[in-house]
Motif scaffolding. Structure first.
Motif, PDB file in Angstrom:
ATOM      1  N   ARG A 191       6.214  13.772   2.460  1.00  0.00           N
ATOM      2  CA  ARG A 191       5.383  12.578   2.467  1.00  0.00           C
ATOM      3  C   ARG A 191       6.145  11.381   1.888  1.00  0.00           C
ATOM      4  O   ARG A 191       6.083  10.271   2.421  1.00  0.00           O
ATOM      5  N   GLN A 203       1.267   4.405  -2.661  1.00  0.00           N
ATOM      6  CA  GLN A 203       1.217   5.829  -2.322  1.00  0.00           C
ATOM      7  C   GLN A 203       2.458   6.550  -2.854  1.00  0.00           C
ATOM      8  O   GLN A 203       2.361   7.683  -3.343  1.00  0.00           O
ATOM      9  N   ASP A 252       0.835  -1.214   0.000  1.00  0.00           N
ATOM     10  CA  ASP A 252       0.000   0.000   0.000  1.00  0.00           C
ATOM     11  C   ASP A 252       0.866   1.258   0.000  1.00  0.00           C
ATOM     12  O   ASP A 252       0.591   2.216  -0.744  1.00  0.00           O
ATOM     13  N   LYS A 259       2.065   7.168  -6.563  1.00  0.00           N
ATOM     14  CA  LYS A 259       1.130   8.290  -6.798  1.00  0.00           C
ATOM     15  C   LYS A 259       1.793   9.622  -6.459  1.00  0.00           C
ATOM     16  O   LYS A 259       1.687  10.591  -7.217  1.00  0.00           O
ATOM     17  N   ASN A 260       2.470   9.667  -5.302  1.00  0.00           N
ATOM     18  CA  ASN A 260       3.101  10.920  -4.877  1.00  0.00           C
ATOM     19  C   ASN A 260       4.225  11.329  -5.822  1.00  0.00           C
ATOM     20  O   ASN A 260       4.395  12.521  -6.095  1.00  0.00           O
ATOM     21  N   ASN A 262       7.074   8.034   3.848  1.00  0.00           N
ATOM     22  CA  ASN A 262       6.675   6.724   3.334  1.00  0.00           C
ATOM     23  C   ASN A 262       7.871   5.790   3.199  1.00  0.00           C
ATOM     24  O   ASN A 262       7.791   4.614   3.547  1.00  0.00           O
TER      25      ASN A 262
END
Length: 181
Positions: free
Chosen positions: A111, A41, A37, A44-45, A115
């Motif tokens: 972010r 992310q 997951d 996408k980021n 992550n």
């Protein structure tokens, strides 16, 4: 304790360890799912970050091209007062959007860093759980081995008792033969 009690104790220990191994595997699976997951992310980021950087480049280009124009030149090149106001507002909007985009880029980078750190933490937790699982499996092997030793001893004792009974039967028949003769 009877032999059956000892075997039952080993069976209970073995079942408990098997449950621990399954629970540890479930934790590993959860962490792997979380890593998947988080990787999603990150993708996408990173895509959003690329778009934001391209947008920022374009806005900075527009601002740079228009920054050399003085207010007097802007008035002179405008078709009307409303055109001048529109251009002025456009430049102000571009500057605001540039500031906003820079903040977005900083947030996305933070972010992404968070992550990536989270993934490293999850990987360390998985490594720890895998080591725990190896220890559990070793304990399981030890319990199974001990149980098998107990069963082997019982079989040997059973064989010895059967041999003694067989010998006694043979002696009994020999005595009966003597008595009968």
């Amino acid at each position: 304790k009877t032999f059956a009690d000892e075997v039952a104790i080993y069976d209970i220990k073995i079942q408990a360890i098997q449950l621990q191994i399954q629970a540890t595997q479930a934790q590993i699976d959860v962490h792997n799912t979380q890593i998947t997951d988080i990787n999603g992310q990150i993708v996408k980021n990173e895509a959003t970050l690329t778009i934001q950087k391209e947008s920022l480049k374009e806005m900075l280009r527009v601002i740079y091209e228009n920054s050399n124009i003085s207010a007097l030149e802007m008035i002179a090149s405008s078709d009307s007062f409303s055109d001048f106001v529109d251009r002025s507002e456009y430049l102000q909007t571009m500057q605001l959007k540039t500031t906003e985009t820079i903040e977005n880029i900083k947030t996305l980078k933070k972010r992404l860093e968070d992550n990536k750190n989270n993934i490293e933490k999850k990987k360390q937790e998985i490594a720890s759980l895998q080591q725990e699982q190896l220890n559990q499996k070793s304990g399981l092997d030890n319990e199974r081995y001990s149980r098998q030793l107990l069963l082997d001893q019982a079989n040997q004792q059973g064989n010895s008792i059967q041999n003694i009974i067989a010998n006694k039967e043979t002696e009994k028949r020999a005595v009966q033969n003597i008595l009968n003769n």
